[in-house]
Scaffold this active site. Structure first.
Site, PDB file in Angstrom:
ATOM      1  N   HIS A 112     -23.559  26.003  29.329  1.00 39.56           N
ATOM      2  CA  HIS A 112     -24.076  26.781  30.460  1.00 39.56           C
ATOM      3  C   HIS A 112     -23.595  26.020  31.683  1.00 39.56           C
ATOM      4  O   HIS A 112     -24.248  25.090  32.146  1.00 39.56           O
ATOM      5  CB  HIS A 112     -25.605  26.884  30.418  1.00 39.56           C
ATOM      6  CG  HIS A 112     -26.096  27.752  29.294  1.00 39.56           C
ATOM      7  ND1 HIS A 112     -27.416  28.022  29.080  1.00 39.56           N
ATOM      8  CD2 HIS A 112     -25.436  28.424  28.322  1.00 39.56           C
ATOM      9  CE1 HIS A 112     -27.557  28.819  28.029  1.00 39.56           C
ATOM     10  NE2 HIS A 112     -26.359  29.065  27.546  1.00 39.56           N
ATOM     11  N   HIS A 145     -22.880  33.709  30.919  1.00 36.26           N
ATOM     12  CA  HIS A 145     -23.116  32.521  31.755  1.00 36.26           C
ATOM     13  C   HIS A 145     -21.767  31.863  31.988  1.00 36.26           C
ATOM     14  O   HIS A 145     -20.809  32.098  31.249  1.00 36.26           O
ATOM     15  CB  HIS A 145     -24.083  31.554  31.052  1.00 36.26           C
ATOM     16  CG  HIS A 145     -23.727  31.262  29.619  1.00 36.26           C
ATOM     17  ND1 HIS A 145     -22.776  30.334  29.266  1.00 36.26           N
ATOM     18  CD2 HIS A 145     -24.155  31.805  28.450  1.00 36.26           C
ATOM     19  CE1 HIS A 145     -22.672  30.308  27.936  1.00 36.26           C
ATOM     20  NE2 HIS A 145     -23.484  31.203  27.415  1.00 36.26           N
ATOM     21  N   TYR A 198     -31.736  43.023  19.092  1.00 38.08           N
ATOM     22  CA  TYR A 198     -32.561  42.289  18.114  1.00 38.08           C
ATOM     23  C   TYR A 198     -33.797  43.129  17.821  1.00 38.08           C
ATOM     24  O   TYR A 198     -34.618  43.356  18.716  1.00 38.08           O
ATOM     25  CB  TYR A 198     -32.964  40.925  18.695  1.00 38.08           C
ATOM     26  CG  TYR A 198     -31.798  40.223  19.358  1.00 38.08           C
ATOM     27  CD1 TYR A 198     -30.915  39.438  18.613  1.00 38.08           C
ATOM     28  CD2 TYR A 198     -31.544  40.393  20.726  1.00 38.08           C
ATOM     29  CE1 TYR A 198     -29.822  38.835  19.216  1.00 38.08           C
ATOM     30  CE2 TYR A 198     -30.458  39.791  21.336  1.00 38.08           C
ATOM     31  CZ  TYR A 198     -29.602  39.020  20.583  1.00 38.08           C
ATOM     32  OH  TYR A 198     -28.513  38.426  21.187  1.00 38.08           O
ATOM     33  N   ASP A 224     -32.737   1.138  16.576  1.00 33.25           N
ATOM     34  CA  ASP A 224     -31.379   0.626  16.304  1.00 33.25           C
ATOM     35  C   ASP A 224     -30.338   1.715  16.076  1.00 33.25           C
ATOM     36  O   ASP A 224     -29.278   1.454  15.502  1.00 33.25           O
ATOM     37  CB  ASP A 224     -31.379  -0.310  15.075  1.00 33.25           C
ATOM     38  CG  ASP A 224     -32.151  -1.579  15.330  1.00 33.25           C
ATOM     39  OD1 ASP A 224     -32.397  -1.898  16.513  1.00 33.25           O
ATOM     40  OD2 ASP A 224     -32.511  -2.251  14.348  1.00 33.25           O
ATOM     41  N   GLU A 230     -20.286  37.635  21.017  1.00 34.02           N
ATOM     42  CA  GLU A 230     -20.048  36.792  22.189  1.00 34.02           C
ATOM     43  C   GLU A 230     -18.614  36.282  22.204  1.00 34.02           C
ATOM     44  O   GLU A 230     -18.141  35.702  21.224  1.00 34.02           O
ATOM     45  CB  GLU A 230     -21.003  35.584  22.165  1.00 34.02           C
ATOM     46  CG  GLU A 230     -20.753  34.604  23.288  1.00 34.02           C
ATOM     47  CD  GLU A 230     -21.780  33.467  23.329  1.00 34.02           C
ATOM     48  OE1 GLU A 230     -22.318  33.106  22.261  1.00 34.02           O
ATOM     49  OE2 GLU A 230     -22.035  32.937  24.430  1.00 34.02           O
ATOM     50  N   HIS A 235     -32.073  39.123  26.850  1.00 33.39           N
ATOM     51  CA  HIS A 235     -31.359  38.069  27.597  1.00 33.39           C
ATOM     52  C   HIS A 235     -30.266  38.694  28.448  1.00 33.39           C
ATOM     53  O   HIS A 235     -30.023  39.895  28.386  1.00 33.39           O
ATOM     54  CB  HIS A 235     -30.787  37.005  26.648  1.00 33.39           C
ATOM     55  CG  HIS A 235     -29.820  37.497  25.611  1.00 33.39           C
ATOM     56  ND1 HIS A 235     -28.499  37.782  25.892  1.00 33.39           N
ATOM     57  CD2 HIS A 235     -29.975  37.748  24.286  1.00 33.39           C
ATOM     58  CE1 HIS A 235     -27.895  38.167  24.792  1.00 33.39           C
ATOM     59  NE2 HIS A 235     -28.761  38.180  23.802  1.00 33.39           N
ATOM     60  N   HIS A 242     -33.124  31.439  19.578  1.00 31.33           N
ATOM     61  CA  HIS A 242     -32.678  30.039  19.514  1.00 31.33           C
ATOM     62  C   HIS A 242     -32.927  29.446  18.128  1.00 31.33           C
ATOM     63  O   HIS A 242     -33.209  28.247  18.004  1.00 31.33           O
ATOM     64  CB  HIS A 242     -33.391  29.209  20.586  1.00 31.33           C
ATOM     65  CG  HIS A 242     -32.983  29.574  21.982  1.00 31.33           C
ATOM     66  ND1 HIS A 242     -33.720  29.262  23.095  1.00 31.33           N
ATOM     67  CD2 HIS A 242     -31.896  30.240  22.437  1.00 31.33           C
ATOM     68  CE1 HIS A 242     -33.107  29.723  24.182  1.00 31.33           C
ATOM     69  NE2 HIS A 242     -32.000  30.333  23.801  1.00 31.33           N
ATOM     70  N   GLU A 251     -21.773  38.383  26.183  1.00 21.91           N
ATOM     71  CA  GLU A 251     -22.521  38.277  24.939  1.00 21.91           C
ATOM     72  C   GLU A 251     -23.731  39.209  24.842  1.00 21.91           C
ATOM     73  O   GLU A 251     -24.872  38.748  24.756  1.00 21.91           O
ATOM     74  CB  GLU A 251     -22.982  36.833  24.725  1.00 21.91           C
ATOM     75  CG  GLU A 251     -23.664  36.167  25.924  1.00 21.91           C
ATOM     76  CD  GLU A 251     -24.152  34.755  25.579  1.00 21.91           C
ATOM     77  OE1 GLU A 251     -24.893  34.636  24.591  1.00 21.91           O
ATOM     78  OE2 GLU A 251     -23.798  33.813  26.292  1.00 21.91           O
ATOM     79  N   ARG A 278     -25.472  39.939  17.793  1.00 20.29           N
ATOM     80  CA  ARG A 278     -24.929  39.519  19.091  1.00 20.29           C
ATOM     81  C   ARG A 278     -23.429  39.348  18.893  1.00 20.29           C
ATOM     82  O   ARG A 278     -22.984  38.895  17.827  1.00 20.29           O
ATOM     83  CB  ARG A 278     -25.556  38.193  19.573  1.00 20.29           C
ATOM     84  CG  ARG A 278     -24.974  37.700  20.880  1.00 20.29           C
ATOM     85  CD  ARG A 278     -25.820  36.616  21.595  1.00 20.29           C
ATOM     86  NE  ARG A 278     -25.988  35.381  20.874  1.00 20.29           N
ATOM     87  CZ  ARG A 278     -27.095  35.030  20.222  1.00 20.29           C
ATOM     88  NH1 ARG A 278     -28.136  35.840  20.192  1.00 20.29           N
ATOM     89  NH2 ARG A 278     -27.167  33.878  19.581  1.00 20.29           N
ATOM     90  N   ASP A 297     -17.953  28.977  23.020  1.00 22.04           N
ATOM     91  CA  ASP A 297     -19.266  29.569  22.711  1.00 22.04           C
ATOM     92  C   ASP A 297     -19.020  30.972  22.157  1.00 22.04           C
ATOM     93  O   ASP A 297     -18.739  31.892  22.916  1.00 22.04           O
ATOM     94  CB  ASP A 297     -20.080  29.601  24.024  1.00 22.04           C
ATOM     95  CG  ASP A 297     -21.498  30.090  23.838  1.00 22.04           C
ATOM     96  OD1 ASP A 297     -21.915  30.307  22.691  1.00 22.04           O
ATOM     97  OD2 ASP A 297     -22.190  30.251  24.869  1.00 22.04           O
ATOM     98  N   ASP A 333     -23.792  31.783  15.937  1.00 24.15           N
ATOM     99  CA  ASP A 333     -23.466  31.445  17.325  1.00 24.15           C
ATOM    100  C   ASP A 333     -23.054  29.979  17.291  1.00 24.15           C
ATOM    101  O   ASP A 333     -23.901  29.092  17.106  1.00 24.15           O
ATOM    102  CB  ASP A 333     -24.693  31.666  18.221  1.00 24.15           C
ATOM    103  CG  ASP A 333     -24.405  31.415  19.697  1.00 24.15           C
ATOM    104  OD1 ASP A 333     -23.373  30.808  20.026  1.00 24.15           O
ATOM    105  OD2 ASP A 333     -25.240  31.840  20.524  1.00 24.15           O
TER     106      ASP A 333
HETATM  107  N1  GLY Z   1     -24.881  29.374  22.490  1.00 25.80           N
HETATM  108  C1  GLY Z   1     -25.551  29.361  23.720  1.00 25.80           C
HETATM  109  C2  GLY Z   1     -25.417  30.641  24.418  1.00 25.80           C
HETATM  110  O1  GLY Z   1     -24.859  31.572  23.887  1.00 25.80           O
HETATM  111  O2  GLY Z   1     -25.782  30.750  25.558  1.00 25.80           O
HETATM  112 MN    MN Z   2     -23.392  31.858  25.412  1.00 23.20          MN
HETATM  113 MN    MN Z   3     -23.583  31.361  22.181  1.00 23.51          MN
END
Ligand code: GLY
Ligand code: MN
Ligand code: MN
Length: 460
Positions: A383, A376, A410, A62, A429, A372, A265, A406, A427, A293, A282
């Protein structure tokens, strides 16, 4: 259109705060969406396109997830309700048809307003609108004698089955001289390219989303101090998003203190913030469908330690190099390559990697601390849609593209890793728009220099 956050944005852009929300949005948005449909129809050249929106999804008994429309569907018509399908007919006399829920005063008493086909046709500028219940009856006839069928094959098995069912109904009429579409084309191939270059309407929303998110990061910095919980800072972010009309976070915020910042993540956001640790946030809002972002990393107690400063300044320099490499004509990978060179040299300087710069780049040893890529596409999806390579090569950047920059570093504890740097995760970004001669950092209002950060953290 009953989309008052969009109307607020348009009002801000046009300095017309007293104009009626419904009228203003309807006047401006109809043209935006019909231009996008016309662009798709022109590229299709012939055939029929079927673009359903996302279903309403159950969370548990529900209880439903907050509704979020499908990005492709919304891009083409701006219609915000579930149970809707857009059908486009290309050719000499192109047509846009919307199937949507009927008015239903009893359901509206429980769940809220529905346009119904009549009002939807007028408010969203389609050629005709029909009750969603007529879809199975009308679609085989609309498909008949069309050379091509454009839809997102494989996106949803239920829609695949339904659309193939209609196709088979048309095929079954072949002895009466009716022909079924012979080519099935993925409508996303055209739409992804269209979505990659943002129009002015999108850029207005993206700048506004970026401004709200920048304000949320400033609020989070002011609220941070030793002893606070990560979720308390998360709450400050969400409060700031919502009080400015953003409907959602564009993704769940990462609020990661100390070692948690090295979990890419991380989303528990449940730990206590320690004196002497860094905090990585983030977080970005979604406003009227458009994502922002932003990541910032800063000391919980407001003062960078020596090793934290080393790594922060390294990532900042990598980001500056990547932003400088973000310009028209540069390959998509250019900003990443620029960031990696700076990061790899810093890792050598700080004793995290050994060997020459060329060796560290060649072996990819830097990936132990930077695993990474540097960005993006950004837009309706965080994304966002769009290919990164064309014919096997990184595509060139073009004005109107929006992307993130970004880089990060780490450092988990490990053999041979200098102890001073253990558990530092950084990071940085930002969101950028490729402009005619470089790029525009649309999240620049988020503090980034060491001086600006140290002046703000804990100053609530
Ligand atoms: N917050 C998702 C990324 O930075 O790709
Ligand atoms: Mn991002
Ligand atoms: Mn991000």
């Amino acid at each position: 259109m009953r989309n008052c956050a969009a109307a607020e944005t348009v009002q801000l852009a046009q300095s017309a705060p007293t104009r009626d929300c419904f009228q203003l949005a309807a006047m401006t948005d109809i043209d935006v969406y019909s231009r996008r449909r016309a662009a798709l129809l022109a590229q299709m050249q012939s055939g029929i396109a079927i673009v359903p929106t996302a279903p309403q999804r159950a969370r548990n008994r529900d209880s439903e997830y907050l509704y979020r429309y499908d990005s492709y569907f919304y891009y083409l018509c701006g219609f915000p309700e579930p149970d809707a399908v857009l059908v486009l007919l290309a050719g000499a006399a192109p047509q846009s048809l919307l199937f949507c829920r009927e008015k239903n005063l009893e359901r509206e008493t429980w769940d809220g307003f529905r346009y119904g086909p009549g009002a939807a046709r007028e408010a969203f500028g389609v050629d005709a609108a029909f009750p969603i219940g007529q879809l199975d009856e009308k679609l085989p006839a609309l498909m008949a004698n069309q050379p091509d069928l454009h839809y997102a094959a494989g996106m949803d098995p239920d829609w695949d089955a339904r659309i193939i069912g209609w196709l088979n109904q048309v095929r079954a009429q072949s002895r009466t001289g009716v022909s079924a579409p012979q080519r099935i084309c993925d409508v996303r191939a055209i739409l992804d390219e269209l979505r990659l270059i943002k129009d002015e309407h999108e850029l207005t929303l993206m700048r506004r989303a970026a401004a709200i998110s920048a304000g949320a990061h400033r609020r989070a910095m002011r609220a941070t101090r030793p002893g606070r919980m990560e979720y308390e800072i998360e709450a400050e972010l969400l409060y700031e998003f919502r009080r400015h009309g953003a409907q959602f976070p564009a993704y769940w915020p990462i609020v990661a203190g100390g070692a948690n910042a090295c979990v890419l993540h991380y989303s528990d956001n449940s730990a206590r913030l320690d004196d002497g640790a860094l905090l990585l946030i983030d977080a970005g809002c979604e406003l009227d469908g458009y994502a922002s972002d932003i990541t910032r990393s800063f000391p919980v107690n407001g003062k960078f330690s020596g090793p934290q400063k080393d790594i922060y300044e390294l990532v900042l320099a990598a980001q500056a190099a990547a932003i400088a490499a973000t310009r028209p004509g540069a390959a998509w990978d250019g900003p990443h390559e620029a960031a990696v060179r700076v990061l790899a040299q810093g890792m050598i300087d700080f004793g995290l990697c050994s060997g020459s710069l060329d060796q560290v780049l060649e072996t990819g040893d830097y990936r132990r601390f930077y695993m990474h890529r540097t960005g993006h596409w950004l837009g309706l999806d965080v994304h966002d849609a769009g290919e990164y390579k064309l014919e096997g090569k990184w595509r060139p950047l073009v004005p109107g593209m929006t992307l993130t920059v970004e880089p990060g570093c780490y450092i988990r504890p490990g053999d041979g890793v200098p102890k001073d740097y253990w558990n530092i995760g950084v990071r940085i970004e930002d969101d950028v728009l490729v402009s005619a001669d470089g790029c525009d950092v649309i999240t620049a209002e988020t503090p980034k220099s060491i001086a600006a950060i140290e002046a703000l953290v804990g100053r609530d």
